[in-house]
Design an enzyme around this catalytic site. Structure first.
Site, PDB file in Angstrom:
ATOM      1  N   THR A 133     -14.557   3.047   0.943  1.00 21.25           N
ATOM      2  CA  THR A 133     -14.730   2.582   2.314  1.00 21.25           C
ATOM      3  C   THR A 133     -14.670   3.741   3.307  1.00 21.25           C
ATOM      4  OG1 THR A 133     -13.570   1.374   4.071  1.00 21.25           O
ATOM      5  CG2 THR A 133     -12.240   2.027   2.207  1.00 21.25           C
ATOM      6  N   ASP A 134     -15.342   3.578   4.434  1.00 23.70           N
ATOM      7  CA  ASP A 134     -15.251   4.589   5.489  1.00 23.70           C
ATOM      8  C   ASP A 134     -13.818   4.715   6.024  1.00 23.70           C
ATOM      9  OD1 ASP A 134     -15.196   2.095   6.766  1.00 23.70           O
ATOM     10  OD2 ASP A 134     -16.538   2.693   8.401  1.00 23.70           O
ATOM     11  N   GLU A 135     -12.986   3.685   5.763  1.00 17.86           N
ATOM     12  CA  GLU A 135     -11.639   3.690   6.341  1.00 17.86           C
ATOM     13  C   GLU A 135     -10.767   4.809   5.777  1.00 17.86           C
ATOM     14  OE1 GLU A 135      -9.858  -0.165   7.011  1.00 17.86           O
ATOM     15  OE2 GLU A 135     -11.820  -1.120   6.975  1.00 17.86           O
TER      16      GLU A 135
ATOM     17  N   LYS B  49      -7.100   3.178  -0.900  1.00 16.98           N
ATOM     18  CA  LYS B  49      -8.498   3.474  -1.261  1.00 16.98           C
ATOM     19  C   LYS B  49      -8.724   4.996  -1.298  1.00 16.98           C
ATOM     20  CE  LYS B  49     -11.468   0.903  -1.829  1.00 16.98           C
ATOM     21  NZ  LYS B  49     -11.953   0.190  -3.047  1.00 16.98           N
TER      22      LYS B  49
ATOM     23  N   LEU C 100     -13.047 -10.445  10.193  1.00 19.19           N
ATOM     24  CA  LEU C 100     -13.419 -10.890  11.538  1.00 19.19           C
ATOM     25  C   LEU C 100     -14.600 -11.867  11.582  1.00 19.19           C
ATOM     26  CD1 LEU C 100     -13.079 -10.713  14.633  1.00 19.19           C
ATOM     27  CD2 LEU C 100     -14.757  -8.862  14.599  1.00 19.19           C
TER      28      LEU C 100
ATOM     29  N   ALA D  36      -9.851 -10.720 -11.546  1.00 19.83           N
ATOM     30  CA  ALA D  36      -8.562 -11.419 -11.692  1.00 19.83           C
ATOM     31  C   ALA D  36      -8.548 -12.775 -10.988  1.00 19.83           C
ATOM     32  CB  ALA D  36      -7.446 -10.542 -11.132  1.00 19.83           C
TER      33      ALA D  36
ATOM     34  N   TYR E  18      -3.949  -0.139   3.272  1.00 20.09           N
ATOM     35  CA  TYR E  18      -5.210  -0.389   2.549  1.00 20.09           C
ATOM     36  C   TYR E  18      -6.015   0.905   2.430  1.00 20.09           C
ATOM     37  CZ  TYR E  18     -10.195  -1.497   2.113  1.00 20.09           C
ATOM     38  OH  TYR E  18     -11.525  -1.503   1.733  1.00 20.09           O
TER      39      TYR E  18
END
Ligand code: NAD
Ligand code: TYD
Length: 343
Positions: free
Chosen positions: A124-126, A155, A191, A35, A151
């Site tokens: 993701t590991d999150e 996911k 970061l 997008a 977020y």
């Protein structure tokens, strides 16, 4: 010729994957559906072989657009497209739910409608939340879901709809969960690129909270090779965790990158902590190593040296992405512009 459909291929990791495929799978060609949100950037695809790469601008949550772009000869969909930044999800979650959940469901439906053989969900590991500050605790594929940010929750929900498509409709799916990536072309809201680009301009570097949070860092090309291994050799319905066993505290990273750039630690500014800030991530990639034969090629030292060099050599790219919209985001997130306006 094998035709694959990549979503989000103008972003950081998706564009690294496009380059990997074009370099290492000479018989494959790619449709890249993206997008071009603030995070997507055609500059990330500079120099890719146009004969084997077709770019289509489109939204994964738009069913008609996806169906129009997805050819019936597609061997696999690899879904990178996402809203990907935790801080933005804290400001507003709407787009995260729309793109990350609805968009994934639309792609799954389209995969079934067009008889796409395999669907790879880049996760993701999150989704597994935060680990205690105990060096012996690691995420594995069997860790429970415990998403803490909007977020991560979006996911995790996306993983669930992928799982449901596999279980209910027998779609051949594979899910990958990776730790924090770093490398060339990462948008400077995250970061490491924020730190490098600010420090290169002698601007202050914001560190959240006490700076002691731990992330497990992996060089982006190692993640891309992991996704390719999962696409080619992953078991149907399986999940694979990828990490390079390079856990670092944020403050260690900030100090070491400032030292590499020859910049003073006086640039460090401790700022208010992120809401709900996950303390520690660390990944055990034994399954990916044993079942897929994957292992990372870069160490933290080699990967970060390449990354710093890329940012040092790509001032134009940095200048373009740090545009007015970026300055507005920066002001909202940090309460100050990243740079003083030019008079
Ligand atoms: P990114 O933000 O750099 O890129 C995301 C891309 O998706 C952009 O090109 C954007 O234009 C596109 N996109 C966003 N919404 C879209 C939509 N509705 N339709 C089509 N395209 C859309 O993200 P990234 O860091 O490259 O992450 C890629 C994937 O990897 C994401 O799914 C993310 O959750 C996952 N991931 C990222 C990391 C990390 O450290 N960056 C770690 C693990 C997993
Ligand atoms: P980030 O790159 O946003 O990745 P994630 O939140 O997905 O792990 O952040 C990495 C770590 O750095 C995280 O602990 C938050 C911290 N951080 C800062 O201290 N300052 C910053 O300006 C940013 C963007 C992140």
């Amino acid at each position: 010729m094998k035709h694959i459909f990549i979503t989000g291929g103008a972003g950081f990791i998706g564009s690294a994957f496009v380059r990997l495929i074009l370099a290492e799978r000479p018989q494959w060609h790619i449709t890249n559906f993206d997008a071009l949100t603030y995070a997507g950037n055609l500059d990330n695809l500079d120099g890719v072989d146009a004969a084997r790469h077709r770019f289509v601008r489109g939204d994964i949550a738009n069913r008609e657009a996806v169906l129009a772009a997805l050819d019936t000869d597609t061997a696999a969909i690899i879904n990178f497209a996402a809203e990907s930044h935790v801080d933005r999800s804290i400001m507003s979650a709407d787009e995260f739910l729309r793109t990350n959940i609805i968009g994934t469901q639309v792609l799954l439906d389209a995969a079934r409608a067009k008889n796409v053989k395999r669907f790879v969900q880049v996760s993701t590991d999150e989704v597994m939340g935060s680990l205690p500050e105990d060096d012996a605790a690691f995420f594995t594929e069997d860790s429970p879901f415990a998403p803490n940010s909007p977020y991560a929750a979006s996911k995790a929900a996306a993983e669930h709809v992928v799982r449901a498509a596999h279980h209910t409709h027998h779609l051949d799916t594979v899910t990958t969960r990776c730790g924090n990536n770093y490398g060339a072309r990462q948008f400077p809201e995250k970061l490491i690129p924020l730190l490098i680009t600010n420090a290169m301009n002698d601007e202050s570097v914001p560190v959240y909270g006490d700076g002691q949070n731990v992330r497990d860092w992996i060089y982006v090309d190692d993640h891309a090779r992991g996704i390719l291994a999962a696409l080619e050799r992953g078991a149907s319905g399986a999940t694979y965790c990828f990490g390079a066993r390079e856990p670092r505290r944020n403050i260690e990273i900030v100090r070491s990158i400032l030292a590499s750039l020859g910049k003073p630690e006086s640039l460090i500014t401790y700022v208010t902590d992120r809401k709900g800030h996950d303390r520690r991530y660390a990944i055990d990639s034994t399954r990916a190593e044993t079942e897929l034969g994957w292992r990372p090629l870069e160490t933290w030292e080699s990967g970060i040296a390449k990354t710093i060099r890329w940012y040092a050599d790509n001032a134009k790219w940095i200048e373009r992405v740090r545009d007015g919209a970026y300055q507005a985001y920066y002001q909202q997130q940090y309460g100050a512009p990243s740079r003083a306006p030019t008079l």
